[in-house]
Design a protein around this motif. Structure first.
Motif, PDB file in Angstrom:
ATOM      1  N   VAL A   1       0.858  -1.182   0.000  1.00 28.64           N
ATOM      2  CA  VAL A   1       0.000   0.000   0.000  1.00 28.64           C
ATOM      3  C   VAL A   1       0.892   1.229   0.000  1.00 28.64           C
ATOM      4  N   LEU A   2       0.772   2.031  -1.031  1.00 29.25           N
ATOM      5  CA  LEU A   2       1.588   3.229  -1.182  1.00 29.25           C
ATOM      6  C   LEU A   2       0.684   4.458  -1.238  1.00 29.25           C
ATOM      7  N   PRO A   3       1.098   5.571  -0.643  1.00 28.70           N
ATOM      8  CA  PRO A   3       0.308   6.802  -0.776  1.00 28.70           C
ATOM      9  C   PRO A   3       0.266   7.275  -2.220  1.00 28.70           C
ATOM     10  N   SER A   4      -0.783   7.965  -2.567  1.00 28.00           N
ATOM     11  CA  SER A   4      -0.930   8.420  -3.951  1.00 28.00           C
ATOM     12  C   SER A   4       0.197   9.353  -4.368  1.00 28.00           C
ATOM     13  N   THR A   5       0.737  10.096  -3.402  1.00 31.08           N
ATOM     14  CA  THR A   5       1.825  11.015  -3.730  1.00 31.08           C
ATOM     15  C   THR A   5       3.092  10.278  -4.142  1.00 31.08           C
ATOM     16  N   TYR A   6       3.211   8.992  -3.810  1.00 27.51           N
ATOM     17  CA  TYR A   6       4.404   8.236  -4.215  1.00 27.51           C
ATOM     18  C   TYR A   6       4.524   8.199  -5.727  1.00 27.51           C
ATOM     19  N   PHE A   7       3.405   7.980  -6.418  1.00 22.43           N
ATOM     20  CA  PHE A   7       3.441   7.834  -7.868  1.00 22.43           C
ATOM     21  C   PHE A   7       3.485   9.174  -8.591  1.00 22.43           C
ATOM     22  N   THR A   8       3.374  10.278  -7.862  1.00 28.04           N
ATOM     23  CA  THR A   8       3.511  11.595  -8.479  1.00 28.04           C
ATOM     24  C   THR A   8       4.837  12.264  -8.145  1.00 28.04           C
ATOM     25  N   SER A   9       5.587  11.701  -7.194  1.00 29.45           N
ATOM     26  CA  SER A   9       6.844  12.327  -6.786  1.00 29.45           C
ATOM     27  C   SER A   9       8.043  11.396  -6.843  1.00 29.45           C
ATOM     28  N   THR A  10       7.828  10.089  -7.064  1.00 30.43           N
ATOM     29  CA  THR A  10       8.917   9.117  -7.066  1.00 30.43           C
ATOM     30  C   THR A  10       8.968   8.407  -8.416  1.00 30.43           C
ATOM     31  N   PRO A  11      10.148   8.290  -9.015  1.00 27.97           N
ATOM     32  CA  PRO A  11      10.231   7.543 -10.285  1.00 27.97           C
ATOM     33  C   PRO A  11       9.878   6.068 -10.078  1.00 27.97           C
ATOM     34  N   PHE A  12       9.143   5.512 -11.015  1.00 30.97           N
ATOM     35  CA  PHE A  12       8.779   4.097 -10.980  1.00 30.97           C
ATOM     36  C   PHE A  12       8.665   3.603 -12.415  1.00 30.97           C
ATOM     37  N   GLU A  13       8.682   2.280 -12.581  1.00 21.66           N
ATOM     38  CA  GLU A  13       8.580   1.666 -13.904  1.00 21.66           C
ATOM     39  C   GLU A  13       7.151   1.201 -14.151  1.00 21.66           C
ATOM     40  N   ASN A  14       6.635   1.534 -15.326  1.00 16.46           N
ATOM     41  CA  ASN A  14       5.316   1.068 -15.759  1.00 16.46           C
ATOM     42  C   ASN A  14       5.523   0.253 -17.032  1.00 16.46           C
ATOM     43  N   TRP A  15       5.384  -1.053 -16.906  1.00 19.44           N
ATOM     44  CA  TRP A  15       5.650  -1.935 -18.031  1.00 19.44           C
ATOM     45  C   TRP A  15       4.505  -1.984 -19.036  1.00 19.44           C
TER      46      TRP A  15
END
Length: 395
Positions: A225-239
């Motif tokens: 479970v990640l806060p929504s701000t994680y995906f707006t402020s942290t780089p991540f991979e979307n395959w």
């Protein structure tokens, strides 16, 4: 003459109201089904909103019956008003939820090439949650405003709305940031439900997107479970950002006696035996040949990440079995070269090797002689021996 203002009259009036509410519910259902006989959604609507609609009719009918038989009871009217608002909010929420689910049902995500469907599913899920939140807030505010004391407090609060908004904004800064981030994720198409992502070093699928957090279903059935701000402020991979099709590699270290041409032929046979290869690409190349090994890399493609993982494992297993059975010489080996020392002849002294460095004690025969003199044993003479030597010299 029958006395309607007695307890018996109240019971009869309530019974009549319940029968009337039931009759209205049955007639409404028949009308809806008759008007849309050839469609499936009316049945789903009646199933979804059946309970709140019937309860709403019962509350209205009983309220009317009590008001007509025992008028002047303010607390009873207040109680039924609160019930009416609560049940009405439930009914409106059921209608809104059904309408959104009807729209979501038109976009299936269990089919190939479902990027658009996943985007719409994510957005509609966020809209549904927002609608539920608005309905609950409006219903709660309407119930509070039915109390005279709360109305007076509301007037004073509105007078100082600026201060209250500043304090509330500072107190709920992180919560509001997550809410805005959740809405941004839903409508910016950064992630969608069922997207394959790499977050915090873990591989998983987006299982749920809410207003404040995102649930990632990790490959081993854990939930992150990640806060929504994680995906707006942290780089991540979307395959699966633009397409679910992926390219994967299998690397094998083999002996120098391996035949890449024979491996290419076997790779074609292996891919022909499986249905999880999508047929887009299959490449076998020698990418490195150092340190006693030959590195062979195989590239294959699949429709999505889980299928690609299974395909890579399948190709690797089949290729290992083929190498063991058909080309054992290609199995990697570690070679050790044994060197035999030559015997020395008697009377032959090995030549000394000198470095290129020239100094006081190294680099030339004279320098080494000086070093021998300085490092040789020095004789120790006692006092008696020294006295005899002096007497002999004096004679």
């Amino acid at each position: 003459m029958f006395d309607w203002h007695s307890w018996l009259g109240l019971a009869v009036a309530v019974a009549i109201a319940l029968v009337a509410a039931l009759a209205v519910a049955v007639v409404t259902k028949l009308i809806v089904l008759a008007a849309t006989k050839r469609r499936e959604w009316p049945r789903a609507l009646t199933t979804k909103a059946r309970h709140p609609y019937r309860l709403l009719l019962v509350v209205i009918a009983v309220w009317v019956a009590i008001s007509l038989t025992i008028p002047g009871m303010a607390w009873v009217n207040h109680l039924f008003l609160i019930l009416l608002i609560a049940v009405g909010a439930w009914f409106v929420g059921a209608i809104v939820g059904f309408a959104i689910e009807l729209g979501m049902g038109r976009y299936r995500i269990d089919v190939p090439d479902n990027r658009v469907a996943r985007r719409i599913q994510t957005q509609l899920a966020i809209v549904r949650r927002l609608a539920y939140a608005v309905i609950v807030i409006v219903a709660a505010g309407s119930i509070l405003l039915t109390f005279p004391g709360v109305q007076a407090v509301g007037a004073s609060v509105l007078a100082s709305a600026g201060i209250v908004s500043i304090v509330a904004g500072l107190a709920a800064q992180s919560t509001l940031a997550n809410v805005f981030a959740g809405v941004q994720l839903a409508f910016s198409d950064a992630i969608r439900v069922d997207d394959v992502v790499i977050a915090e070093g873990e591989w998983g699928r987006i299982e749920e997107i809410t207003l404040t957090y995102v649930v990632v279903h990790i490959w081993d059935d854990r939930r992150m479970v990640l806060p929504s701000t994680y995906f707006t402020s942290t780089p991540f991979e979307n395959w699966t950002r633009s397409s679910s099709e992926l390219l994967g590699s299998i690397e094998i270290d083999l002996d120098w006696r391996v035949s890449p041409a024979a491996m290419r032929v076997e790779l074609e046979k292996i891919l022909a035996r499986t249905t999880i290869w999508d047929g887009r690409a299959s490449v076998l190349q020698v990418t490195d040949a150092t340190a006693g090994f030959v590195r062979v890399r195989i590239l294959v493609t699949a429709v999505d990440a889980p299928t690609l993982f299974d395909l890579r494992c399948f190709v690797r297993e089949e290729m290992v079995e083929w190498l063991q059975a058909q080309d054992p010489g290609a199995i990697p080996r570690t070679r050790v070269q044994m060197v035999e020392e030559l015997p020395r002849k008697k009377g032959v002294v090995a030549e000394k090797t000198h470095t290129d460095q020239v100094g006081l004690f190294t680099g030339s025969p004279e320098a080494e002689e000086r070093a021998t003199q300085l490092t040789s044993a020095i004789p120790v003479i006692d006092d008696a021996s020294a006295a005899r030597d002096r007497e002999l010299r004096l004679r």
